[in-house]
Design a protein around this motif. Structure first.
Motif, PDB file in Angstrom:
ATOM      1  N   GLN A 161       0.801  -1.225   0.000  1.00  0.00           N
ATOM      2  CA  GLN A 161       0.000   0.000   0.000  1.00  0.00           C
ATOM      3  C   GLN A 161       0.830   1.270   0.000  1.00  0.00           C
ATOM      4  O   GLN A 161       0.326   2.331  -0.385  1.00  0.00           O
ATOM      5  CB  GLN A 161      -0.997  -0.040   1.154  1.00  0.00           C
ATOM      6  CG  GLN A 161      -2.039  -1.122   0.895  1.00  0.00           C
ATOM      7  CD  GLN A 161      -3.032  -1.286   2.007  1.00  0.00           C
ATOM      8  OE1 GLN A 161      -3.028  -0.559   2.998  1.00  0.00           O
ATOM      9  NE2 GLN A 161      -3.914  -2.256   1.847  1.00  0.00           N
ATOM     10  N   ASP A 162       2.097   1.183   0.403  1.00  0.00           N
ATOM     11  CA  ASP A 162       2.965   2.371   0.324  1.00  0.00           C
ATOM     12  C   ASP A 162       3.259   2.750  -1.122  1.00  0.00           C
ATOM     13  O   ASP A 162       3.721   3.853  -1.384  1.00  0.00           O
ATOM     14  CB  ASP A 162       4.277   2.130   1.062  1.00  0.00           C
ATOM     15  CG  ASP A 162       5.092   0.993   0.470  1.00  0.00           C
ATOM     16  OD1 ASP A 162       4.537  -0.117   0.292  1.00  0.00           O
ATOM     17  OD2 ASP A 162       6.285   1.219   0.189  1.00  0.00           O
ATOM     18  N   LEU A 163       2.928   1.869  -2.067  1.00  0.00           N
ATOM     19  CA  LEU A 163       3.148   2.156  -3.482  1.00  0.00           C
ATOM     20  C   LEU A 163       1.980   2.916  -4.113  1.00  0.00           C
ATOM     21  O   LEU A 163       2.073   3.333  -5.271  1.00  0.00           O
ATOM     22  CB  LEU A 163       3.400   0.860  -4.261  1.00  0.00           C
ATOM     23  CG  LEU A 163       4.671   0.114  -3.874  1.00  0.00           C
ATOM     24  CD1 LEU A 163       4.725  -1.238  -4.567  1.00  0.00           C
ATOM     25  CD2 LEU A 163       5.896   0.947  -4.202  1.00  0.00           C
ATOM     26  N   LEU A 164       0.886   3.087  -3.385  1.00  0.00           N
ATOM     27  CA  LEU A 164      -0.259   3.823  -3.925  1.00  0.00           C
ATOM     28  C   LEU A 164       0.116   5.292  -4.126  1.00  0.00           C
ATOM     29  O   LEU A 164       0.658   5.932  -3.225  1.00  0.00           O
ATOM     30  CB  LEU A 164      -1.464   3.724  -2.999  1.00  0.00           C
ATOM     31  CG  LEU A 164      -2.171   2.366  -2.992  1.00  0.00           C
ATOM     32  CD1 LEU A 164      -3.168   2.308  -1.836  1.00  0.00           C
ATOM     33  CD2 LEU A 164      -2.857   2.130  -4.324  1.00  0.00           C
ATOM     34  N   ALA A 165      -0.172   5.790  -5.314  1.00  0.00           N
ATOM     35  CA  ALA A 165       0.099   7.210  -5.606  1.00  0.00           C
ATOM     36  C   ALA A 165      -0.820   8.071  -4.753  1.00  0.00           C
ATOM     37  O   ALA A 165      -1.999   7.763  -4.596  1.00  0.00           O
ATOM     38  CB  ALA A 165      -0.102   7.501  -7.089  1.00  0.00           C
ATOM     39  N   GLY A 166      -0.250   9.125  -4.210  1.00  0.00           N
ATOM     40  CA  GLY A 166      -1.004   9.987  -3.317  1.00  0.00           C
ATOM     41  C   GLY A 166      -1.762  11.000  -4.047  1.00  0.00           C
ATOM     42  O   GLY A 166      -2.710  11.575  -3.859  1.00  0.00           O
TER      43      GLY A 166
END
Length: 113
Positions: free
Chosen positions: A108-113
């Motif tokens: 989930q840290d790879l989700l674009a903000g």
């Protein structure tokens, strides 16, 4: 949009399916997709577009003859590993891609903000 330079590309991720065949996730920038290959034969794909360091994935599929073997999940795992290695993030527009990221908190840290 020009394809990024692939000269620094690590070796493709390789795994084995339950039947002993080699599964490989390969980025095919000319086609704007990642492919999952079983002993060299394409058995799945994930289309993408790139904007800077953000990769949007609108579609993930497994060839009908190869469904039900977890290949789409293998493809997503390899795709996300590659994005992490390259310092990129993802916008998972495909429902399967979105559910894969949701179900794997370590990605989930790879989700674009």
């Amino acid at each position: 949009m020009a394809a990024p330079d692939r000269t620094d590309r690590p070796e493709p991720a390789t795994d084995h399916d339950g039947g002993g065949g080699a599964l490989t996730v390969v980025d095919v920038p000319d086609a704007s997709r990642y492919e999952l290959r079983l002993d060299g034969e394409r058995v799945g794909l994930a289309d993408y577009s790139i904007d800077g360091s953000v990769v949007t994935v609108p579609h993930v599929e497994t060839d009908p003859a190869h469904r039900g073997r977890g290949y789409a999940a293998t493809l997503m795992a390899g795709l996300l590993d590659d994005l992490r290695d390259r310092g990129r993030t993802i916008v998972p527009r495909c429902p399967f891609a979105a559910s894969y990221v949701r179900d794997h908190p370590e990605t989930q840290d790879l989700l674009a903000g």
